[in-house]
Design a protein around this motif. Structure first.
Motif, mmCIF file in Angstrom:
data_model
loop_
_atom_site.group_PDB
_atom_site.id
_atom_site.type_symbol
_atom_site.label_atom_id
_atom_site.label_comp_id
_atom_site.label_asym_id
_atom_site.label_seq_id
_atom_site.Cartn_x
_atom_site.Cartn_y
_atom_site.Cartn_z
ATOM 1 N N PRO A 181 0.834 -1.205 0.000
ATOM 2 C CA PRO A 181 0.000 0.000 0.000
ATOM 3 C C PRO A 181 0.870 1.257 0.000
ATOM 4 C CG PRO A 181 -0.068 -1.072 2.144
ATOM 5 C CD PRO A 181 0.718 -1.966 1.222
ATOM 6 N N LEU A 182 0.379 2.275 -0.702
ATOM 7 C CA LEU A 182 1.103 3.543 -0.759
ATOM 8 C C LEU A 182 0.892 4.362 0.512
ATOM 9 C CD1 LEU A 182 0.326 4.557 -4.425
ATOM 10 C CD2 LEU A 182 2.428 3.587 -3.516
ATOM 11 N N ALA A 183 -0.246 4.208 1.119
ATOM 12 C CA ALA A 183 -0.553 4.955 2.334
ATOM 13 C C ALA A 183 -1.066 3.982 3.384
ATOM 14 C CB ALA A 183 -1.606 6.015 2.049
ATOM 15 N N PRO A 184 -0.872 4.277 4.634
ATOM 16 C CA PRO A 184 -1.383 3.383 5.662
ATOM 17 C C PRO A 184 -2.908 3.317 5.606
ATOM 18 C CG PRO A 184 -0.562 5.413 6.638
ATOM 19 C CD PRO A 184 -0.224 5.446 5.176
ATOM 20 N N VAL A 185 -3.430 2.142 5.885
ATOM 21 C CA VAL A 185 -4.877 1.954 5.879
ATOM 22 C C VAL A 185 -5.445 2.621 7.127
ATOM 23 C CG1 VAL A 185 -6.718 0.249 5.924
ATOM 24 C CG2 VAL A 185 -4.638 -0.206 4.627
ATOM 25 N N THR A 186 -6.433 3.459 6.909
ATOM 26 C CA THR A 186 -7.056 4.168 8.018
ATOM 27 C C THR A 186 -8.492 3.691 8.145
ATOM 28 O OG1 THR A 186 -5.694 6.084 7.547
ATOM 29 C CG2 THR A 186 -7.589 6.434 8.942
ATOM 30 N N THR A 187 -8.905 3.449 9.356
ATOM 31 C CA THR A 187 -10.280 3.016 9.593
ATOM 32 C C THR A 187 -11.037 4.143 10.273
ATOM 33 O OG1 THR A 187 -9.668 2.098 11.730
ATOM 34 C CG2 THR A 187 -9.601 0.604 9.847
ATOM 35 N N LEU A 188 -12.346 4.020 10.227
ATOM 36 C CA LEU A 188 -13.183 5.004 10.898
ATOM 37 C C LEU A 188 -13.081 4.828 12.407
ATOM 38 C CD1 LEU A 188 -16.392 4.930 8.694
ATOM 39 C CD2 LEU A 188 -14.871 6.867 9.029
ATOM 40 N N PRO A 189 -13.014 5.926 13.146
ATOM 41 C CA PRO A 189 -12.987 5.817 14.606
ATOM 42 C C PRO A 189 -14.359 5.421 15.140
ATOM 43 C CG PRO A 189 -12.942 8.113 13.929
ATOM 44 C CD PRO A 189 -12.884 7.295 12.685
ATOM 45 N N GLN A 190 -14.384 4.969 16.352
ATOM 46 C CA GLN A 190 -15.638 4.592 17.007
ATOM 47 C C GLN A 190 -16.409 5.853 17.406
ATOM 48 O OE1 GLN A 190 -16.924 1.493 17.476
ATOM 49 N NE2 GLN A 190 -15.237 0.855 16.159
ATOM 50 N N LEU A 217 -12.636 10.431 5.654
ATOM 51 C CA LEU A 217 -13.483 9.234 5.737
ATOM 52 C C LEU A 217 -14.800 9.524 6.461
ATOM 53 C CD1 LEU A 217 -10.827 6.475 6.526
ATOM 54 C CD2 LEU A 217 -12.090 6.802 4.388
ATOM 55 N N ILE A 218 -14.754 10.326 7.510
ATOM 56 C CA ILE A 218 -15.974 10.674 8.238
ATOM 57 C C ILE A 218 -16.881 11.516 7.351
ATOM 58 C CG2 ILE A 218 -16.892 11.976 10.208
ATOM 59 C CD1 ILE A 218 -14.301 11.163 11.715
ATOM 60 N N THR A 219 -16.302 12.450 6.622
ATOM 61 C CA THR A 219 -17.085 13.274 5.704
ATOM 62 C C THR A 219 -17.716 12.416 4.618
ATOM 63 O OG1 THR A 219 -15.612 15.140 6.127
ATOM 64 C CG2 THR A 219 -16.966 15.257 4.158
ATOM 65 N N ARG A 220 -16.969 11.455 4.102
ATOM 66 C CA ARG A 220 -17.504 10.557 3.082
ATOM 67 C C ARG A 220 -18.600 9.659 3.650
ATOM 68 N NH1 ARG A 220 -13.261 7.292 -0.089
ATOM 69 N NH2 ARG A 220 -13.047 9.282 -1.153
ATOM 70 N N ALA A 221 -18.491 9.320 4.925
ATOM 71 C CA ALA A 221 -19.481 8.435 5.554
ATOM 72 C C ALA A 221 -20.870 9.066 5.602
ATOM 73 C CB ALA A 221 -19.028 8.050 6.964
ATOM 74 N N VAL A 222 -20.954 10.391 5.656
ATOM 75 C CA VAL A 222 -22.254 11.051 5.712
ATOM 76 C C VAL A 222 -22.704 11.579 4.350
ATOM 77 C CG1 VAL A 222 -21.978 11.727 8.129
ATOM 78 C CG2 VAL A 222 -21.321 13.327 6.331
ATOM 79 N N SER A 223 -21.922 11.334 3.307
ATOM 80 C CA SER A 223 -22.201 11.966 2.014
ATOM 81 C C SER A 223 -23.543 11.565 1.403
ATOM 82 C CB SER A 223 -21.069 11.692 1.029
ATOM 83 O OG SER A 223 -21.002 10.313 0.749
ATOM 84 N N GLY A 224 -24.043 10.374 1.622
ATOM 85 C CA GLY A 224 -25.304 9.960 1.024
ATOM 86 C C GLY A 224 -26.515 10.140 1.929
ATOM 87 N N THR A 225 -26.318 10.693 3.097
ATOM 88 C CA THR A 225 -27.401 10.832 4.074
ATOM 89 C C THR A 225 -28.026 12.226 4.007
ATOM 90 O OG1 THR A 225 -25.924 11.647 5.802
ATOM 91 C CG2 THR A 225 -26.169 9.252 5.614
ATOM 92 N N ARG A 226 -29.074 12.426 4.799
ATOM 93 C CA ARG A 226 -29.681 13.757 4.875
ATOM 94 C C ARG A 226 -28.693 14.780 5.413
ATOM 95 N NH1 ARG A 226 -35.484 12.927 7.562
ATOM 96 N NH2 ARG A 226 -34.660 10.898 8.072
ATOM 97 N N VAL A 227 -27.887 14.378 6.382
ATOM 98 C CA VAL A 227 -26.863 15.280 6.915
ATOM 99 C C VAL A 227 -25.904 15.675 5.798
ATOM 100 C CG1 VAL A 227 -24.885 15.449 8.479
ATOM 101 C CG2 VAL A 227 -27.000 14.414 9.268
ATOM 102 N N GLY A 228 -25.555 14.713 4.965
ATOM 103 C CA GLY A 228 -24.672 14.998 3.836
ATOM 104 C C GLY A 228 -25.280 15.990 2.863
ATOM 105 N N MET A 229 -26.586 15.870 2.612
ATOM 106 C CA MET A 229 -27.260 16.807 1.710
ATOM 107 C C MET A 229 -27.296 18.218 2.312
ATOM 108 S SD MET A 229 -27.999 15.349 -1.082
ATOM 109 C CE MET A 229 -29.108 16.548 -1.784
ATOM 110 N N VAL A 230 -27.634 18.300 3.593
ATOM 111 C CA VAL A 230 -27.658 19.610 4.260
ATOM 112 C C VAL A 230 -26.258 20.210 4.255
ATOM 113 C CG1 VAL A 230 -28.027 20.775 6.478
ATOM 114 C CG2 VAL A 230 -29.669 19.070 5.668
#
Length: 194
Positions: free
Chosen positions: A8-17, A157-170
């Motif tokens: 991998p070119l960059a370390p794998v990052t996971t979403l925080p709890q 990643l957190i921003t992408r996680a809400v991209s398809g939701t109502r929060v993402g639209m707002v």
């Protein structure tokens, strides 16, 4: 022929709890956005002449105030403020502006300080209001998910996680409105100063 092993070119990052820290971070951005809204609208209403005491500041001297490491130096001019009705005279008035000594500046008294009056100044302060929209939009993902980022990659990643939701639209409309509003206001400010 064997294939080379892919690294991998960059370390794998996971979403925080999710947790209280993420919601608190989102809340902090909302509070910061409210402060920016308030400062922008307060000063815009004064520079538009809607509130405050209108008058003229006659400049007697100017000096440069040293900024901190994160901000630049700025010129402050001081002199005597005289309200239009003559009831208020302040010989210790000052304003952040570059004015030659002896010059007169149309200002509005806003509590303990003075704000320049005019279309360009008003649109500049309204642009600050719209920049508050961007601050609020940035905090929405953290407030909605409760995730506290520990790196820039986790923010994405957190921003992408809400991209398809109502929060993402707002959030998307807040970003679009903030950018469009601030852009138009800054353009009008620039045109007013030319």
């Amino acid at each position: 022929m064997t294939q080379p092993e892919l690294t991998p070119l960059a370390p794998v990052t996971t979403l925080p709890q999710p947790g209280v820290m993420g919601r608190a971070l989102g809340g902090l951005f909302f509070v910061l956005a409210l402060v920016i809204f308030g400062v922008g609208l307060y000063n815009a209403s004064h520079s538009a002449g809607v509130v405050g005491t209108h008058g003229t500041l006659t400049v007697e001297r100017c000096w440069v105030e040293q900024g901190s490491r994160n901000s630049s130096d700025h010129t402050v001019c001081g002199g005597t403020f005289r309200s239009d009705d003559g009831k208020v005279v302040d010989d210790q008035a000052s304003i952040r502006a570059k004015v030659k000594p002896g010059g007169k500046v149309s200002v509005q008294r806003a509590g303990g300080w003075y704000v320049k009056v005019g279309f360009g100044e008003t649109t500049r302060w309204i642009a600050m209001f719209f920049l508050g929209w961007l601050v609020a939009a940035f905090g929405m993902a953290f407030a909605a998910t409760g995730m506290f980022p520990r790196s820039g990659m986790q923010v994405a990643l957190i921003t992408r996680a809400v991209s398809g939701t109502r929060v993402g639209m707002v959030r998307k409309w807040f970003v679009r409105g903030g950018l469009a509003g601030a852009g138009v206001c800054l353009l009008l400010t620039l045109l007013a100063w030319l």
